[in-house]
Write a protein that holds these residues in place. Sequence first.
Motif, PDB file in Angstrom:
ATOM      1  N   PHE B  41      -5.381   5.979  52.888  1.00 17.90           N
ATOM      2  CA  PHE B  41      -6.246   5.871  54.066  1.00 17.90           C
ATOM      3  C   PHE B  41      -7.621   6.478  53.761  1.00 17.90           C
ATOM      4  CE2 PHE B  41      -6.793   7.741  58.607  1.00 17.90           C
ATOM      5  CZ  PHE B  41      -7.542   6.661  59.013  1.00 17.90           C
ATOM      6  N   THR B  44      -9.618   4.451  51.227  1.00 17.63           N
ATOM      7  CA  THR B  44     -10.168   3.232  51.835  1.00 17.63           C
ATOM      8  C   THR B  44     -11.429   3.550  52.619  1.00 17.63           C
ATOM      9  OG1 THR B  44      -7.903   2.468  52.081  1.00 17.63           O
ATOM     10  CG2 THR B  44      -9.594   1.226  53.263  1.00 17.63           C
ATOM     11  N   LYS B  45     -11.355   4.615  53.431  1.00 23.37           N
ATOM     12  CA  LYS B  45     -12.511   4.971  54.260  1.00 23.37           C
ATOM     13  C   LYS B  45     -13.702   5.368  53.395  1.00 23.37           C
ATOM     14  CE  LYS B  45     -10.348   7.941  56.922  1.00 23.37           C
ATOM     15  NZ  LYS B  45     -10.144   9.049  57.855  1.00 23.37           N
ATOM     16  N   ALA B  48     -15.080   2.279  51.439  1.00 22.85           N
ATOM     17  CA  ALA B  48     -15.524   1.138  52.227  1.00 22.85           C
ATOM     18  C   ALA B  48     -16.900   1.369  52.839  1.00 22.85           C
ATOM     19  CB  ALA B  48     -14.514   0.849  53.329  1.00 22.85           C
ATOM     20  N   VAL B  49     -17.307   2.631  52.911  1.00 21.68           N
ATOM     21  CA  VAL B  49     -18.582   2.929  53.561  1.00 21.68           C
ATOM     22  C   VAL B  49     -19.705   2.745  52.544  1.00 21.68           C
ATOM     23  CG1 VAL B  49     -19.929   4.756  54.620  1.00 21.68           C
ATOM     24  CG2 VAL B  49     -17.541   4.479  55.209  1.00 21.68           C
ATOM     25  N   ARG B  50     -20.705   1.957  52.940  1.00 16.78           N
ATOM     26  CA  ARG B  50     -21.762   1.609  52.007  1.00 16.78           C
ATOM     27  C   ARG B  50     -22.532   2.833  51.513  1.00 16.78           C
ATOM     28  NH1 ARG B  50     -26.010  -2.770  54.001  1.00 16.78           N
ATOM     29  NH2 ARG B  50     -25.982  -1.270  55.691  1.00 16.78           N
ATOM     30  N   SER B  51     -22.711   3.827  52.403  1.00 13.80           N
ATOM     31  CA  SER B  51     -23.524   4.984  52.019  1.00 13.80           C
ATOM     32  C   SER B  51     -22.892   5.740  50.850  1.00 13.80           C
ATOM     33  CB  SER B  51     -23.738   5.906  53.219  1.00 13.80           C
ATOM     34  OG  SER B  51     -22.537   6.521  53.586  1.00 13.80           O
ATOM     35  N   ARG B  53     -21.225   4.431  48.308  1.00 15.76           N
ATOM     36  CA  ARG B  53     -21.512   3.704  47.065  1.00 15.76           C
ATOM     37  C   ARG B  53     -22.983   3.864  46.677  1.00 15.76           C
ATOM     38  NH1 ARG B  53     -18.244  -0.429  49.793  1.00 15.76           N
ATOM     39  NH2 ARG B  53     -20.137  -1.623  50.125  1.00 15.76           N
ATOM     40  N   SER B 113     -19.337  12.678  59.240  1.00 18.55           N
ATOM     41  CA  SER B 113     -19.611  11.350  59.806  1.00 18.55           C
ATOM     42  C   SER B 113     -18.469  10.934  60.731  1.00 18.55           C
ATOM     43  CB  SER B 113     -19.816  10.313  58.705  1.00 18.55           C
ATOM     44  OG  SER B 113     -18.582   9.973  58.114  1.00 18.55           O
ATOM     45  N   SER B 116     -19.478  12.413  63.920  1.00 18.51           N
ATOM     46  CA  SER B 116     -20.653  11.846  64.572  1.00 18.51           C
ATOM     47  C   SER B 116     -20.393  10.430  65.073  1.00 18.51           C
ATOM     48  CB  SER B 116     -21.862  11.885  63.635  1.00 18.51           C
ATOM     49  OG  SER B 116     -21.624  11.106  62.497  1.00 18.51           O
ATOM     50  N   ASN B 117     -19.507   9.664  64.455  1.00 21.27           N
ATOM     51  CA  ASN B 117     -19.290   8.309  64.978  1.00 21.27           C
ATOM     52  C   ASN B 117     -17.938   8.134  65.674  1.00 21.27           C
ATOM     53  OD1 ASN B 117     -17.427   7.758  62.919  1.00 21.27           O
ATOM     54  ND2 ASN B 117     -19.043   7.071  61.549  1.00 21.27           N
ATOM     55  N   THR B 119     -14.914   8.402  64.653  1.00 25.29           N
ATOM     56  CA  THR B 119     -13.754   7.933  63.880  1.00 25.29           C
ATOM     57  C   THR B 119     -12.651   8.975  63.791  1.00 25.29           C
ATOM     58  OG1 THR B 119     -15.378   6.807  62.550  1.00 25.29           O
ATOM     59  CG2 THR B 119     -13.159   6.741  61.728  1.00 25.29           C
TER      60      THR B 119
END
Lengths: 306, 281
Positions: B41, B44-45, B48-51, B53, B113, B116-117, B119
């Motif tokens: 899990f 993946t998180k 998967a987040v562009r920031s 990479r 993050s 803040s969002n 999740t």
Amino acid sequence: MITLENLSKSFGSTLAVDSLSFEVAAGKVTGFLGPNGAGKTTSMRMLLGLDAPSGGRALINGVSYGQLAAPLRTVGALLEPRTGHRGQRADSHLCGLARSNSIPVSRVRAVLEEVGLAEAAKRRIGTFSLGMRQRLGIAAALLGDPEVLIFDEPVNGLDADGVAWIRGLMRAKAASGATVFVSSHLMSEMQSTADHLVVIGRGKLLADESMDNVLAASAQNSVIVASPQAGELATALQRAGYTVVAASEGRLKVIGASPEVVGGIAHTMGVRVNELGGRQASLEQAYTELTAQSLDYVPTRIGESS
Amino acid sequence: MKAKSTLARARLSQRRTGEPAVGESAQLPGARPGFGAAIAFELTKLWAVRSTRITLAVMVLGQLSMAWLLSFSAKASGDNGYEAVMPAPFIALVCLNLAQLFIATVAALSITSEYSNGTIISSLQAVPVRTRLLGAKAAVLLMLGFVSGVALVGAGTLIAAPVAAQYGRFTIGELLLALVGGGVYLGLLAVMMLGIGVLLRSTAGAISSAFVLLFGLPQILPLFALDWLQALVSYLPTTAGQVLGTGALEPYGTGTAALILVIWAAVLLGAGMWVFHRRDA
């Protein structure tokens, strides 16, 4: 099945949830109603183990949420529409959740189709509208095909089609045996969705009744009766314990009575009746009365008084 | 067929109410998820987040440029007769001074993050056992930091060795030490930042703390006239990291250096774990 036992939560000196006890049965849609700040979301957060209760317990199938072996396969919950990292794609958000609970990743495609987001699967969550985020939250809740669904204000941000869709979804899940527990402040929405109602105000339980009982017990259920001997009839009705209001010349409004009762009293008195009709309250009215009473902290068990 | 599954479900819930201790649904196939699922899990998180990479890509670029600059400077200084001999892997290790900020940022963001969002709500729904959720995050960040450290020292060496030429000669032993030391340092730094991130729940707060810990304190503490305050600099993570990677004997050996880093990581993660366990999400 959901069980709350003397559940309480205080924030500093404020008692947000005050010794709540009730059960939410399987196979029904149970509406959770209360004004803003009544403690609905706090109760749901405690049910999901997000907030620790100050007292009492909140159980799902007899255990606390943290004890569930694979929580997403037992409970699907929608609490915040604002979920998922803005930079993450919708499908990858759901993939992560699936992996966390050993749910087959094939379910991701299935739930995205079920909520109508199949086309947006590869889009970043940050580009979603509020309604789409709400649907994504519902997709996450359905991911583990759970037998318990907990939705906090699920129609927020949904358009008319979306509202009808989620209503149908909740009805269908309940019909197939699921426990559906849904909070709302939209009374009209509850009236067409819920079988059972739990009403709270200021953290206290005000009513835990079937929808029919809540409506039947409302004081706004009244009878309009017209009689040439209105004065005599009014005295007799008042003696029987009803509040009587003069509606117009020769017409009375009897609060909280049924046409059978008023007709019966008139009959025994031998009073002539020209008009007799019942008026049923809407859920909106029943709810307004209940929560108005909550202002002076008097919990009322509806149905017992009538 | 629909009726059949409804019936099965009804039977299932009947059985469950009879056995309240069992909360697991049997409607979907799949094993009882454990720590491995929680790690999957988190991976993946994180990925998967562009920031994540982008930050890691910039980190690699920064490392390569800095390694080139430092080794070019070493070559120029050496050619001009200055004492500038430094094994190429150690040049690469010094470059981690820049790279560590990127790892610290990724590590802090992995938790801040989520706050803040929002999740964090769905993460805790998926993995309600908080020590498991945070433990999985720590394991993933430890791996990410270690792999990054090894890769950055390796890549930095590949650039520095030919550019610094005779001024960057090194032994296999020095290379291995720098690779492992760099990996352990960045791995444990990522865990420290996770701890700080949970404690502060704020991205800005966590990243400022990283600056203070990694750059501020090593500069400020020596300004005080108190011996013990100055001595404290030796026990900061950056000092211990450099000792660990270079095998320097001053002010202490590699074993002590490793221990100091482990203590920093354990204390910060432990404090974060304790707060995470007690606090409402």
